[in-house]
Design a protein around this motif. Structure first.
Motif, mmCIF file in Angstrom:
data_model
loop_
_atom_site.group_PDB
_atom_site.id
_atom_site.type_symbol
_atom_site.label_atom_id
_atom_site.label_comp_id
_atom_site.label_asym_id
_atom_site.label_seq_id
_atom_site.Cartn_x
_atom_site.Cartn_y
_atom_site.Cartn_z
ATOM 1 N N GLU A 211 0.741 -1.040 -0.031
ATOM 2 C CA GLU A 211 -0.056 0.197 0.388
ATOM 3 C C GLU A 211 0.766 1.541 -0.257
ATOM 4 N N HIS A 212 2.140 1.014 0.798
ATOM 5 C CA HIS A 212 3.011 2.207 0.369
ATOM 6 C C HIS A 212 3.704 2.494 -0.556
ATOM 7 N N ASN A 213 4.202 1.435 -2.135
ATOM 8 C CA ASN A 213 4.834 1.795 -2.791
ATOM 9 C C ASN A 213 3.929 1.711 -4.319
ATOM 10 N N GLY A 214 3.223 0.558 -4.253
ATOM 11 C CA GLY A 214 2.188 0.826 -5.041
ATOM 12 C C GLY A 214 2.777 -0.758 -5.624
ATOM 13 N N LYS A 215 3.768 -1.735 -4.937
ATOM 14 C CA LYS A 215 4.796 -2.913 -5.858
ATOM 15 C C LYS A 215 3.090 -3.867 -5.282
ATOM 16 N N VAL A 216 2.771 -4.657 -7.273
ATOM 17 C CA VAL A 216 1.923 -5.762 -7.238
ATOM 18 C C VAL A 216 2.879 -7.289 -6.673
ATOM 19 N N TYR A 217 2.847 -8.031 -5.983
ATOM 20 C CA TYR A 217 3.192 -9.493 -6.244
ATOM 21 C C TYR A 217 2.187 -10.315 -6.351
ATOM 22 N N VAL A 218 2.934 -11.556 -7.168
ATOM 23 C CA VAL A 218 1.661 -12.501 -7.009
ATOM 24 C C VAL A 218 2.393 -13.495 -6.290
ATOM 25 N N THR A 219 1.673 -14.410 -4.716
ATOM 26 C CA THR A 219 2.120 -15.165 -4.373
ATOM 27 C C THR A 219 2.010 -16.525 -4.005
ATOM 28 N N GLN A 220 2.061 -16.994 -5.160
ATOM 29 C CA GLN A 220 2.080 -18.503 -5.695
ATOM 30 C C GLN A 220 2.424 -19.249 -6.995
ATOM 31 N N PRO A 221 2.478 -20.014 -7.298
ATOM 32 C CA PRO A 221 2.572 -19.963 -8.775
ATOM 33 C C PRO A 221 1.249 -19.975 -9.445
ATOM 34 N N LEU A 222 1.152 -19.652 -11.117
ATOM 35 C CA LEU A 222 -0.118 -19.532 -11.942
ATOM 36 C C LEU A 222 0.041 -20.652 -12.341
ATOM 37 N N ASP A 223 -1.357 -21.524 -12.833
ATOM 38 C CA ASP A 223 -1.751 -22.645 -13.442
ATOM 39 C C ASP A 223 -2.455 -21.966 -14.709
ATOM 40 N N ARG A 224 -2.140 -21.921 -16.329
ATOM 41 C CA ARG A 224 -2.814 -21.683 -17.057
ATOM 42 C C ARG A 224 -3.968 -21.793 -17.463
ATOM 43 N N GLU A 225 -4.063 -23.337 -16.968
ATOM 44 C CA GLU A 225 -4.758 -24.868 -17.497
ATOM 45 C C GLU A 225 -6.232 -24.236 -16.179
ATOM 46 N N LYS A 226 -5.821 -23.541 -15.631
ATOM 47 C CA LYS A 226 -7.306 -23.543 -14.902
ATOM 48 C C LYS A 226 -7.908 -21.821 -14.528
ATOM 49 N N LYS A 227 -6.892 -20.564 -15.294
ATOM 50 C CA LYS A 227 -7.599 -19.398 -15.245
ATOM 51 C C LYS A 227 -5.965 -19.642 -16.619
ATOM 52 N N ALA A 228 -6.925 -18.348 -17.840
ATOM 53 C CA ALA A 228 -5.970 -17.967 -18.601
ATOM 54 C C ALA A 228 -5.181 -16.871 -17.996
ATOM 55 N N SER A 229 -6.635 -15.567 -17.486
ATOM 56 C CA SER A 229 -5.993 -14.477 -17.687
ATOM 57 C C SER A 229 -6.487 -14.159 -15.915
ATOM 58 N N TYR A 230 -6.759 -12.542 -15.390
ATOM 59 C CA TYR A 230 -6.311 -12.518 -14.486
ATOM 60 C C TYR A 230 -6.829 -10.820 -14.487
ATOM 61 N N LYS A 231 -8.396 -10.227 -13.975
ATOM 62 C CA LYS A 231 -9.059 -8.303 -14.182
ATOM 63 C C LYS A 231 -8.394 -8.248 -12.815
ATOM 64 N N LEU A 232 -7.269 -7.409 -12.283
ATOM 65 C CA LEU A 232 -7.629 -6.464 -11.096
ATOM 66 C C LEU A 232 -7.794 -5.324 -11.587
ATOM 67 N N ILE A 233 -8.206 -4.407 -10.735
ATOM 68 C CA ILE A 233 -8.526 -3.018 -10.428
ATOM 69 C C ILE A 233 -7.410 -2.139 -9.622
ATOM 70 N N ALA A 234 -6.998 -0.959 -9.907
ATOM 71 C CA ALA A 234 -6.356 -0.842 -9.166
ATOM 72 C C ALA A 234 -6.696 0.520 -8.375
ATOM 73 N N HIS A 235 -5.954 1.208 -7.610
ATOM 74 C CA HIS A 235 -6.668 2.224 -6.211
ATOM 75 C C HIS A 235 -5.406 3.146 -6.339
ATOM 76 N N ALA A 236 -5.989 4.336 -6.455
ATOM 77 C CA ALA A 236 -4.762 4.978 -5.459
ATOM 78 C C ALA A 236 -5.507 6.533 -4.894
ATOM 79 N N VAL A 237 -5.562 6.040 -3.455
ATOM 80 C CA VAL A 237 -5.752 7.197 -2.914
ATOM 81 C C VAL A 237 -4.859 8.256 -2.191
ATOM 82 N N GLY A 238 -5.192 9.597 -1.996
ATOM 83 C CA GLY A 238 -4.077 10.507 -0.805
ATOM 84 C C GLY A 238 -4.658 11.257 0.222
ATOM 85 N N GLU A 239 -4.269 11.309 0.794
ATOM 86 C CA GLU A 239 -4.546 13.134 1.569
ATOM 87 C C GLU A 239 -5.883 14.383 1.334
#
Length: 740
Positions: A211-239
């Protein structure tokens, strides 16, 4: 506060400067050529660099290669993701890049080999599925679009190419993907987050964001045969309520060759005729691969590993490496010696250089028609009565040495001569080894007394090579029977007037005897005469009028009268009867006067419109309408009658009001030829006005009561008179007695 004003002015000036800048985003060239000194290129090799002008402070961009075997880093470096062989000495593909406004730009890349010979190389069939080079290095930044008016929410969406990450990565985890950044971070502290598939939606926690530097990580190996793509929505909120418009991030999973091909069935079963020619394709084997169908990982190639038995040739069959179609490539198939073959088939992905899978193909060699059917006897003589249809004439039996029940054993038959008129039919009997001849049309002894038929037998399957065809000769003798006389024509039409005189000759309706070899006499009778109009002369067949004919009779339909005439021969054993139909079209004469259909009417005695009466005349034109009408007797005093405009109906009216009651109205109606008929109508006149007739029940009740009173008075008077007569006669009786 002053710091924000300065930043705002800098942004305004920088925006104004950007609008006046002459820089145009895009590739430095429409095409890039990378030269290599060998035709086989190994994974991880850097081929060169494409240059893209962003027209802003960014030094790196997001690229995408149309060819999945090549990867383009954010600095434009083009590297190999998989081994590649330049079979034609070169290879071309397109590279895409996106500028800050989201517009896509495209350039072509050509990889050329400068060497004059191809290096020998060997491919290992074991495929390494360890993670490839990272698709997104640590310096990849996914930036929110710039605001054009300070700390305001952006009014349009920001389009970026999908991020790509290989499946089956070995980590370490969490593994860095990209960094989200916003220009608002210069002015105020921003907090970053992601939502969507794999973040706060299942599978929850697959992707995380610092939440501080905006770096996006994947936490485990991906399996294309289970799911070939993911749709994420990025948010940025300030003071202070500063908020970026949410931005879509698509993460596409790059395929690895982590699945072997699988045969769709095992074993595959096929049939092969023993007489099949070389290159005859007879079956197909298929295998599927769960990897990405748009990559070589799912491209399967087929091969034959072994053949059992290996006789008469160990290479009897071949398989199309791409389609899996199996064909016979060698002669020597013999069902009696080798009725079955078993092939071990191999399917290998990555176009034959990846994971192999084996299966079986079982081939059954079927019988071919190398034994022709043979008639058990080649001559037959039979007799058949004439005039019969569908009767069995002869049954021809055969033998066949091929496999029972196979198409090479099943028989069919054909009459090749002796039946020019198509009188006979031949079909295969229930046993499949017999031909049954039947009559298709009536046989005529007087025309043809004998038929000589030639019949051949064949199989459902064509013969293998040149084989003799068996033929049988069938002699059919036609036997004579007593046939009924035949009227010619079967239906005779004549036209006569309906008042044709009784006793007159109408027409001679005669028949002939088809038994020309017999001397027989014919006599005639009436078979059907519904109205009794006709008679027939027994010896000659002359039809006469027996009673007056009437076109208007219920037995006459549409002006036509139908009668059945019989002709009977005098055969001594069994007499035969033929029938003919006489149809008489009766011409109309004026023998029916017109009449009025209505017999009773009701009418008001005041202000009454005409009553329309309908007319019927059974005759036809010109013996029917137009009609005319007259009134007679008292009817002339009180009533008027005239024809309507079409002269098909009568308009009846009162001349002047009549008292209520029932009146007799006599009308005489004439047809066009002045034939007439009088009709009596009962007209009830009611005390009312207009077209709606209403008769008073009260008046009717009073009339009935007065009649009753009159009857009672008459009875009383009759009783009184009887009493007076008795009274006056009594003294005379007494006096008489006294004098006596």
């Amino acid at each position: 506060m002053w710091l924000r004003v300065i930043i705002f002015l800098c942004q305004v000036f920088s925006c104004g400067f950007a609008e006046e800048s002459s820089c145009t985003p895009g590739f430095d060239s429409e095409s890039f050529v990378f030269k290599v000194n060998r035709d086989h290129l190994h994974r991880g090799k850097t081929l060169g660099r494409v240059i893209f002008n962003t027209c802003d402070v960014r030094s790196r961009s997001v690229f995408q290669s149309r060819d999945k075997r090549f990867s383009v880093r954010t600095d434009g470096s083009v590297t190999l993701k998989t081994p590649v062989t330049l079979h034609d000495g070169y290879m071309m593909f397109d590279v895409h890049a996106w500028d800050s406004s989201g517009m896509k730009h495209t350039a072509s890349v050509r990889v050329e080999c400068t060497a004059h010979h191809h290096e020998d190389h060997h491919m290992n069939t074991a495929v390494n599925i360890t993670p490839q080079l990272k698709s997104f290095p640590d310096d990849l930044i996914v930036r929110f679009p710039r605001s054009s008016a300070g700390l305001k929410r952006v009014k349009r969406g920001w389009v970026i190419p999908p991020l790509k990450e290989s499946e089956n990565s070995n980590g370490p985890f969490p593994q860095y993907l990209a960094k989200i950044k916003t220009d608002f971070a210069i002015e105020t502290k921003m907090m970053y987050s992601i939502t969507g598939e794999g973040a706060d939606q299942p599978p929850v926690g697959l992707f995380t964001c610092d939440e501080h530097n905006g770096k996006v990580y994947v936490t485990q190996p991906l399996d294309r045969e289970k799911k070939a793509s993911y749709k994420l929505i990025a948010h940025a909120v300030g003071e202070g309520g500063v908020r970026e418009k949410p931005m879509d991030i698509i993460i596409e999973v790059i395929d690895q060759n982590d699945h072997k091909p699988e045969f769709t069935q095992n074993p595959f079963n096929g049939n092969l005729p023993e007489a099949s020619p070389k290159d005859y394709e007879f079956m197909t084997v298929t295998a599927t691969d769960a990897d990405d169908p748009n990559t070589p990982n799912a491209e399967v190639r087929y091969s034959i590993i072994s053949q059992d038995p290996s006789l008469p040739n160990p290479n009897m069959f071949d398989i199309n490496a791409v389609t899996g179609r199996i064909r016979v490539v060698s002669s020597g198939l013999d069902r009696e010696k080798f009725p079955k073959y078993t092939l071990v088939i191999q399917a290998t992905d990555r176009r034959g250089e990846g994971y192999p899978t084996t299966g079986r193909a079982v081939i059954i060699v079927t019988d071919s028609n190398d034994n022709p059917p043979q008639f058990e006897q080649d001559t037959y003589t039979v007799s058949v009565l004439e005039n019969q249809v569908g009767v069995e004439v002869a049954k021809l039996t055969v033998t066949d040495g091929d496999e029972p029940g196979s198409p090479a054993w099943l028989t069919k038959y054909k009459i090749i001569s002796g039946d020019k008129l198509g009188v006979f039919n031949i079909s295969t009997g229930p046993s499949q080894l017999e031909g049954i001849i039947t009559t298709l049309k009536p046989l005529d002894y007087e025309k043809t007394k004998q038929y000589i038929l030639s019949v051949i037998v064949e199989n459902d399957d064509p013969f293998v090579g040149s084989l003799p065809t068996s033929t049988a000769t069938v002699t059919v003798n036609v036997e004579d029977v007593n046939e009924p006389p035949v009227f010619n024509p079967k239906e005779k039409y004549i036209t006569k007037p309906e008042d044709f005189p009784v006793g007159s000759d109408l027409v001679a309706f005669t028949a002939t005897d088809p038994d020309i070899g017999r001397s027989q006499k014919l006599t005639y009778r009436i078979g059907s005469d519904p109205a009794g109009f006709l008679s027939v002369v027994e010896d000659t067949g002359m039809i006469k009028v027996k009673s007056p004919m009437d076109r208007e009779s219920i037995e006459v339909k549409d002006g036509k009268y139908k009668a059945i005439i019989l002709a009977i021969d005098n055969d001594e054993t069994a007499r035969a009867t033929g029938t003919g139909t006489l149809i008489i079209k009766l011409e109309d004469v004026n023998d029916n006067a017109p009449y009025i259909n209505e017999r009773e009417i009701k009418i008001c005695n005041q202000e009454v419109p005409p009553v329309l009466l309908s007319i019927t005349d059974k005759d036809l034109h010109p013996n029917a309408g137009p009609f005319s009408v007259d009134t007679y007797g008292d009817t002339m005093k009180n009533w008027t009658a005239k024809m309507n405009d079409s002269a098909t109906g009568i308009e009846l009216m009162l001349k002047y009001p009549l008292g209520p009651g029932v009146y007799n109205v006599v009308l005489r109606v004439f047809d066009k030829q002045k034939l007439y008929q009088d009709t009596l109508l009962k007209a009830t006149v009611c005390d009312c006005k207009g077209e709606s007739v209403v008769c008073s029940e009260k008046r009717t009740a009073r009339l009935s009561l007065s009649v009753i009173i009159r009857i009672i008075c008459t009875i009383v008077a009759l009783v009184s008179i009887s009493f007076l007569l008795v009274y006056f006669m009594r003294p005379q009786i007494c006096f008489g007695q006294g004098s006596v």
